[in-house]
Write an enzyme that holds these catalytic residues in place. Structure first.
Site, mmCIF file in Angstrom:
data_model
loop_
_atom_site.group_PDB
_atom_site.id
_atom_site.type_symbol
_atom_site.label_atom_id
_atom_site.label_comp_id
_atom_site.label_asym_id
_atom_site.label_seq_id
_atom_site.Cartn_x
_atom_site.Cartn_y
_atom_site.Cartn_z
ATOM 1 N N CYS A 199 0.831 -1.202 0.000
ATOM 2 C CA CYS A 199 0.000 0.000 0.000
ATOM 3 C C CYS A 199 0.874 1.264 0.000
ATOM 4 O O CYS A 199 1.461 1.609 -1.015
ATOM 5 C CB CYS A 199 -0.986 -0.031 1.160
ATOM 6 S SG CYS A 199 -2.301 1.200 0.979
ATOM 7 N N HIS B 34 -3.681 -5.439 0.359
ATOM 8 C CA HIS B 34 -3.165 -5.773 1.694
ATOM 9 C C HIS B 34 -3.119 -7.289 1.911
ATOM 10 O O HIS B 34 -3.993 -7.852 2.564
ATOM 11 C CB HIS B 34 -4.022 -5.113 2.770
ATOM 12 C CG HIS B 34 -3.721 -3.654 2.963
ATOM 13 N ND1 HIS B 34 -2.725 -3.208 3.804
ATOM 14 C CD2 HIS B 34 -4.255 -2.552 2.386
ATOM 15 C CE1 HIS B 34 -2.671 -1.894 3.763
ATOM 16 N NE2 HIS B 34 -3.589 -1.460 2.908
ATOM 17 N N GLU C 192 -1.411 -8.900 3.965
ATOM 18 C CA GLU C 192 -1.289 -9.245 5.393
ATOM 19 C C GLU C 192 -2.653 -9.427 6.046
ATOM 20 O O GLU C 192 -2.745 -9.966 7.144
ATOM 21 C CB GLU C 192 -0.450 -8.184 6.126
ATOM 22 C CG GLU C 192 -1.192 -6.939 6.599
ATOM 23 C CD GLU C 192 -1.528 -5.945 5.496
ATOM 24 O OE1 GLU C 192 -1.201 -6.223 4.319
ATOM 25 O OE2 GLU C 192 -2.128 -4.893 5.796
#
Ligand code: MN
Length: 253
Positions: free
Chosen positions: A118, A224, A226
């Site tokens: 990001c 994202h 994660e």
């Protein structure tokens, strides 16, 4: 016991810390969870503007993960932003805006792996000479809604992946559903980068180096992973390959 590669992770800054209301760090545990799941050891390092510390931090770690967070100060990539657009810039983090470009310069000079997520993906582009869309809804009103804060851990739009890229080889996918919680994106690509994934509206969702063969792992993603690594193994693979590239035996795909 096998030594886990040490991954320097850049957190966000927080003006009011829990203990003393000082300048502090703020970071979702999802990033370190993903690094640990992938076999690495995360080291969360607060922003510093001291050049020798930047250099030593990069020298002593095996790779760097640049995370999401505040908007990058547009002064880093634009002159004379129209007032209407300037108003769309969210809070900025001055120390982090010095720390991360400094880190990127060290990463390149020391040939270390880098994974940008990001803001980290955007910072990579800015540090290498590219620019950003300050606000997607203002500058590309026909675009998809990329600010889906209501579904942070769910795929909300598709990206098309260049099958010849590292991302293509890792995911083994031509299209992939991703989450999307950004209002900015890469505009002009840095000369040394190439886009390897785009959303259906043309927004750049992943970048790699043009001459990737000459460097270890380098990947920037606008989404994202994660927040998705424990629900979809494709996203865990990105972290695993990154951590593996940070280890002693650098295996190329
Ligand atoms: Mn998106």
């Amino acid at each position: 016991m096998k030594r886990r590669p040490l991954i320097l992770v850049t957190p966000s800054t927080d003006d009011g810390g829990t203990e003393f209301d000082d300048q502090s760090i703020s970071l979702s545990n999802r990033y370190s969870d993903a690094i640990i799941a992938a076999g690495g050891l995360p080291l969360i390092f607060p922003a510093t503007t001291t050049k020798p510390i930047m250099a030593e931090a990069v020298r002593r770690c095996d790779g760097v993960l640049m995370t999401g967070g505040d908007d990058i100060d547009p002064k880093l990539y634009a002159k004379n932003l129209p007032e209407k657009l300037a108003k769309k810039v969210g809070p900025i983090a001055p120390a982090r805006d010095i720390w991360e470009p400094g880190l990127i310069a060290e990463i390149f000079s020391r040939n270390k792996p880098l994974f940008g997520i990001c803001r980290g993906h955007q910072m990579l582009n800015v540090a290498l000479g590219g620019t950003l869309l300050v606000d997607i809804p203002s500058q590309r009103p026909e675009s998809l809604n990329h600010g889906r804060m209501d579904k942070k851990a769910e795929p909300v739009h598709e990206v098309t992946i260049d099958p010849g890229s590292l991302l293509g080889k890792l995911t083994k996918r031509k299209t992939l559903g991703v989450n999307s919680t950004h209002h900015q994106a890469i505009d002009k690509l840095a000369p040394s980068l190439r886009m390897v994934a785009t959303a259906t509206d043309g927004i750049i969702e992943a970048v790699e180096l043009k001459n990737a063969a000459r460097r270890p792992f380098l990947l920037g993603v606008q989404f994202h992973p994660e927040r998705l690594f424990d629900s979809n193994g494709v996203f865990l693979r990105l972290f695993k390959q990154f951590v593996q590239a940070c280890g002693p035996r650098r295996r190329s795909l």
